[in-house]
Scaffold this motif. Sequence first.
Motif, PDB file in Angstrom:
ATOM      1  N   MET A   1       3.805  -3.411   2.014  1.00 27.28           N
ATOM      2  CA  MET A   1       2.468  -3.310   2.824  1.00 27.28           C
ATOM      3  C   MET A   1       2.557  -2.093   3.828  1.00 27.28           C
ATOM      4  O   MET A   1       3.686  -2.535   5.014  1.00 27.28           O
ATOM      5  CB  MET A   1       1.968  -4.900   2.922  1.00 27.28           C
ATOM      6  CG  MET A   1       0.951  -4.469   3.956  1.00 27.28           C
ATOM      7  SD  MET A   1      -0.422  -5.816   3.707  1.00 27.28           S
ATOM      8  CE  MET A   1      -0.329  -6.072   6.064  1.00 27.28           C
ATOM      9  N   GLU A   2       1.763  -1.450   4.282  1.00 30.42           N
ATOM     10  CA  GLU A   2       1.992  -0.254   5.420  1.00 30.42           C
ATOM     11  C   GLU A   2       1.479  -1.187   6.455  1.00 30.42           C
ATOM     12  O   GLU A   2       0.751  -1.619   6.354  1.00 30.42           O
ATOM     13  CB  GLU A   2       0.718   0.374   4.411  1.00 30.42           C
ATOM     14  CG  GLU A   2       1.001   2.265   4.216  1.00 30.42           C
ATOM     15  CD  GLU A   2       0.495   2.922   3.425  1.00 30.42           C
ATOM     16  OE1 GLU A   2      -0.380   2.670   3.973  1.00 30.42           O
ATOM     17  OE2 GLU A   2       0.856   3.934   2.826  1.00 30.42           O
ATOM     18  N   LYS A   3       2.488  -0.264   7.508  1.00 32.30           N
ATOM     19  CA  LYS A   3       2.581  -1.252   8.851  1.00 32.30           C
ATOM     20  C   LYS A   3       1.874  -0.325  10.341  1.00 32.30           C
ATOM     21  O   LYS A   3       2.614   0.931   9.503  1.00 32.30           O
ATOM     22  CB  LYS A   3       3.314  -1.797   9.152  1.00 32.30           C
ATOM     23  CG  LYS A   3       4.041  -2.928   8.888  1.00 32.30           C
ATOM     24  CD  LYS A   3       5.161  -3.684   9.154  1.00 32.30           C
ATOM     25  CE  LYS A   3       4.919  -5.472   7.917  1.00 32.30           C
ATOM     26  NZ  LYS A   3       5.889  -5.169   7.435  1.00 32.30           N
ATOM     27  N   LYS A  29       1.187   5.330  11.229  1.00 33.09           N
ATOM     28  CA  LYS A  29       1.920   4.442  10.101  1.00 33.09           C
ATOM     29  C   LYS A  29       3.584   4.533  10.478  1.00 33.09           C
ATOM     30  O   LYS A  29       4.059   5.512  10.952  1.00 33.09           O
ATOM     31  CB  LYS A  29       1.811   5.355   9.404  1.00 33.09           C
ATOM     32  CG  LYS A  29       2.288   4.365   7.780  1.00 33.09           C
ATOM     33  CD  LYS A  29       1.216   5.035   6.499  1.00 33.09           C
ATOM     34  CE  LYS A  29       3.249   5.238   5.542  1.00 33.09           C
ATOM     35  NZ  LYS A  29       2.500   5.795   4.523  1.00 33.09           N
TER      36      LYS A  29
END
Length: 335
Positions: A1-3, A29
């Motif tokens: 998942m992108e953080k 990001k």
Amino acid sequence: MEKYTKKFILKRRPSGEASTDNFELIEEKLPGISRSEILVKAKYFSVDPYMRNRMNNVESYVSPFELNSAITGDCIAEIIETRSDRYNIGDLVIGNLPWQEYSVVNQEKVEIILPAETISSTAYLSVLGLTGLTAYFGLLDIGDPKLGDTVVISAAAGAVGSVAGQIAGIKGCKVIGICGGEEKSDYLKTYLNFNDTIDYKKTPNIRKELRKRCPEKVDIYFDNVGGEISDGVFYQLNNYARIILCGQISLYNLNRLSMGPRLFPQLLIRRVKMQGFIVYDYIKQFPEARDRIKQWVLEGKIKYSENIIDGFENLPTAFLGLFSGENIGKQLVMV
Ligand SMILES: NC(=O)c1ccc[n+]([C@@H]2O[C@H](COP(=O)([O-])OP(=O)(O)OC[C@H]3O[C@@H](n4cnc5c(N)ncnc54)[C@H](OP(=O)(O)O)[C@@H]3O)[C@@H](O)[C@H]2O)c1
């Protein structure tokens, strides 16, 4: 998942007094974690006067912050993901990190902290951190205090000054703190056992006040402030006095310095020694100094205060507050 992370960048360089307009809060990001890297969540940031100089595009002992890049500062952070063979999830680490809530950094950029039960981890950003070490080396190495010496400290209720004054007390010196405001004066006298104080906001004639408080004159001046406060102290120095040139915070927001210093004849006739220093000069001796300070803290000989502001968004305000004297002790921000 992108953080994603919140991040403060230097938006524009200040002209004169720095303000919140110089900073911008953005969201960015996060990159993935490569080998030997860790993902950390910032817990406490230290804000420090030297960072004001890094906002200018001038040569110094540390490089300027780059425009549109993150401000950086000393930080205690918790590891929440790791591809390091050195650290585990949950470890607390300290390092000079970007003003970001989350950062991906190489394991080489941080050191683990294992706080003693009786000392809070934040002490590693204050009394056991660079400000405590600055007080220690400045006073003991450059100041060379002797039993019975009279020591004057400017910005005495701040992070460096408050520790320097207490170490001078341990060495059997008479300690006079210069600070802004009654609350700080009371704190120094009643909590930290300074012998006397001068509230420069109420009594700006430092020379006159010092003549009253130490007719025997000043043997060591621990200078954190510079400018007119230092001018006042220079007139009251003893023969062979030592000046520890630690900081000049009263000048950091000035675009142009007035010519000077003009009071060198005062130093000459009294054979005064004045030396600037940067705490990193002593980096090899940090561990032993930290042990010594920790011992004094545990014995109750050094007390320390931290002014902790809550909220990542408050980093710029907390930093700017150093220049209007909002802090007693070390200014920190809890994320
Ligand atoms: N040489 C080194 O390696 C080294 C390392 C660390 C720090 N330093 C220097 O040491 C000094 C103290 O740093 P710190 O981290 O301990 O900060 P601090 O003393 O905790 O905070 C700064 C204090 O300076 C005072 N101040 C601000 N503007 C002033 C002005 N115009 N005139 C008089 N006082 C003013 C304020 O106290 P009042 O309310 O009393 O005015 C403020 O609370 C700074 O100059 C810093 O640059 C040097």
